[in-house]
Design a protein around this motif. Structure first.
Motif, PDB file in Angstrom:
ATOM      1  N   GLU B  25       0.818  -1.218   0.000  1.00 37.23           N
ATOM      2  CA  GLU B  25       0.000   0.000   0.000  1.00 37.23           C
ATOM      3  C   GLU B  25       0.853   1.269   0.000  1.00 37.23           C
ATOM      4  OE1 GLU B  25      -2.721  -0.442   3.231  1.00 37.23           O
ATOM      5  OE2 GLU B  25      -1.160  -0.453   4.765  1.00 37.23           O
ATOM      6  N   LYS B  26       1.983   1.211   0.682  1.00 36.87           N
ATOM      7  CA  LYS B  26       2.827   2.409   0.695  1.00 36.87           C
ATOM      8  C   LYS B  26       3.430   2.704  -0.685  1.00 36.87           C
ATOM      9  CE  LYS B  26       6.673   4.785   2.858  1.00 36.87           C
ATOM     10  NZ  LYS B  26       7.794   4.740   3.811  1.00 36.87           N
ATOM     11  N   TYR B  29       0.601   3.754  -3.043  1.00 38.66           N
ATOM     12  CA  TYR B  29       0.108   5.097  -2.710  1.00 38.66           C
ATOM     13  C   TYR B  29       1.083   6.168  -3.199  1.00 38.66           C
ATOM     14  CZ  TYR B  29      -1.079   9.221   0.068  1.00 38.66           C
ATOM     15  OH  TYR B  29      -1.388  10.497   0.456  1.00 38.66           O
ATOM     16  N   ASN B  30       2.358   5.916  -2.996  1.00 41.24           N
ATOM     17  CA  ASN B  30       3.355   6.920  -3.413  1.00 41.24           C
ATOM     18  C   ASN B  30       3.443   7.063  -4.925  1.00 41.24           C
ATOM     19  OD1 ASN B  30       5.054   8.378  -1.239  1.00 41.24           O
ATOM     20  ND2 ASN B  30       4.719   6.332  -0.393  1.00 41.24           N
ATOM     21  N   LEU B  33       0.437   9.084  -5.741  1.00 38.34           N
ATOM     22  CA  LEU B  33       0.604  10.452  -5.259  1.00 38.34           C
ATOM     23  C   LEU B  33       1.478  11.265  -6.216  1.00 38.34           C
ATOM     24  CD1 LEU B  33      -0.005  12.399  -2.923  1.00 38.34           C
ATOM     25  CD2 LEU B  33       2.058  11.550  -1.767  1.00 38.34           C
ATOM     26  N   THR B  46      -5.231   4.361  -5.223  1.00 37.94           N
ATOM     27  CA  THR B  46      -4.642   3.226  -4.509  1.00 37.94           C
ATOM     28  C   THR B  46      -5.719   2.183  -4.224  1.00 37.94           C
ATOM     29  OG1 THR B  46      -3.072   4.723  -3.444  1.00 37.94           O
ATOM     30  CG2 THR B  46      -3.308   2.544  -2.484  1.00 37.94           C
TER      31      THR B  46
END
Lengths: 250, 204
Positions: B25-26, B29-30, B33, B46
């Protein structure tokens, strides 16, 4: 080495992607080029700055994702229905007649160009296979019981103006036609109703002639899995414009 | 290990899928983003990426890395999102053609010095803005390389382009970003690359 070349090697240097020989050449260039040394400093600082942009996701994101997943049906391997002509997959070129669809007549220019393109694509993608001839497509038509049993709709006889090819070899692609209530565009082609064709990784080049609406739908459904390359203005084509879909599997 | 979790998740085990979500997820997400530039859209994208993954796990083939497959799902969703945005805003989105990656880079502008140290919050914003100003293809390749630490080969698999294309695209992205940093840093008095090239040609 020119500064232009050095830029690519500077980037490769930061990424650890240069060969020892490239590193040596870059080092020699940097030793006598203050400009490129300054650019390397700038790139290094920039990379550090980019890395520091990395953030922790908002705290609620994980629960949001899992709540959305919980609301979905469980994943399942979709049923595979092999079309009758699947047995011919060993033949390098496979032209599938979908349901009561048709194969373009070879006497027509569009058909010839389509087959030629299949051959070209095949030569690139499947070098180990025997080079097919355009004639090999014909038996597929004869051996498929559903093929060519219906007159072509008049619009389908028009030149195939648009074509779509996946950019990369497809690993798996399920082409569902007709039985998906969520895609009204598909329902407008009655002769394809209820047909499901799965291309499951068997090496081959699959050629469909479909209407533009269906091809747009297929692209929409599969764009997250495969890159598609389109020729012609598919976006703005009328829904019933005949359209080639060539899928390279291998 | 991904393989086992993916197998279980594909069989409908949502606990196994949750482990995959926790792992990815990180980075997902990045990527979202950096691609879309704001946290709200990044969260939506995401979530959409993992939903797509859950739905299509049945068609995932174990011969590809799960991470590559997931990044590709994410990348395509982000590009679709940007395309929709583009239709609204009528902004240029794409590099003109893929051959552009093969063009030689402009001669760099030697008068543009090394950037001042990047440390403060405003520098962080400047980096984010400069990255955001790049065309999505460049932004994506550079993000996957620097933030996600993917190799050129992995990036090539995610973006479905040749490794050589990744190499030149990242080099070009860095140079474009350096130029953008200069502009954002009010160094507009420095001659542009084109001007420099011109001056060089005219030099005795």
């Amino acid at each position: 080495m020119t500064c232009e070349e050095a830029l690519v090697l500077l980037s490769g240097h930061l990424d650890g992607a240069n060969t020892p020989e490239e590193e040596a050449r870059l080092e020699a260039h940097l030793a006598r080029c203050p400009d490129c040394r300054r650019i390397l400093d700038a790139y290094t600082a920039m990379d550090q700055g980019i890395l520091e942009l990395s953030e922790e996701p908002p705290a609620q994101l994980h629960d949001r994702i899992m709540a959305a997943v919980a609301a979905e049906p469980k994943p399942s391997r979709r049923r595979r229905v092999r079309p009758a002509v699947m047995g011919l997959a060993a033949a390098a070129v496979l032209c599938l007649a979908l349901g009561l669809g048709y194969l373009p007549r070879q006497t027509e220019d569009p058909a010839q160009s389509a087959v030629a393109r299949v051959n070209n694509t095949l030569a690139d993608a499947l070098p180990v296979q025997e080079e097919p001839s355009t004639q090999e497509a014909a038996p597929a038509q004869e051996e498929s019981p559903e093929a060519a049993t219906r007159e072509l709709p008049s619009s389908a006889a028009a030149p195939a103006t648009f074509s779509v090819e996946p950019e990369a070899a497809a690993e798996s692609l399920l082409v569902e036609l007709g039985d998906n209530a969520a895609s009204p565009a598909v329902e407008t082609i009655p002769q394809l109703e209820g047909q499901t064709v799965e291309i499951d990784g068997t090496c081959g080049v699959y050629h469909f002639t479909l209407d533009a609406a269906t091809v747009r739908q297929i692209i929409a459904d599969y764009s997250e899995l495969y890159g598609f390359r389109t020729h012609g203005d598919l976006e703005n084509a009328a829904d019933d414009t005949p359209c080639d879909l060539v899928i390279v599997c291998g | 290990m991904d393989t086992e979790l993916v197998r279980k998740a594909a069989a409908g085990d949502s606990d196994a899928f949750e482990q995959l979500v926790l792992s990815y997820e990180k980075p997902i997400y990045n990527l979202c983003l950096r691609m879309c530039g704001n946290a709200d859209d990044a969260m939506d994208l995401t979530q959409e990426t993992f939903l797509k993954a859950w739905r299509s796990l049945g068609s995932f083939r174990a011969d590809a890395a799960f991470s590559t497959w997931l990044y590709r799902l994410c990348s395509n969703l982000c590009i679709d999102h940007l395309r929709r945005e583009q239709k609204r805003k009528v902004l240029p989105l794409h590099v003109e053609d893929s051959d552009g990656d093969g063009r030689p880079l402009d001669v760099p502008d030697p008068a543009a010095g090394p950037e001042e140290r990047l440390s403060a919050q405003e520098d962080r914003q400047r980096v984010a803005d400069a990255l955001q100003s790049l065309e999505p293809e460049y932004r994506e390749a550079l993000t996957l390389r620097v933030i996600h630490d993917l190799s050129y080969a992995d990036i090539a698999a995610v973006l479905q382009v040749r490794e050589g294309t990744v190499k030149s695209r990242i080099a070009r992205a860095r140079e474009k970003m350096r130029e953008a940093m200069q502009k954002l840093g009010n160094k507009s008095t420095a001659p542009s690359s084109k001007q420099m090239r011109h001056e060089r040609r005219d030099a005795p």
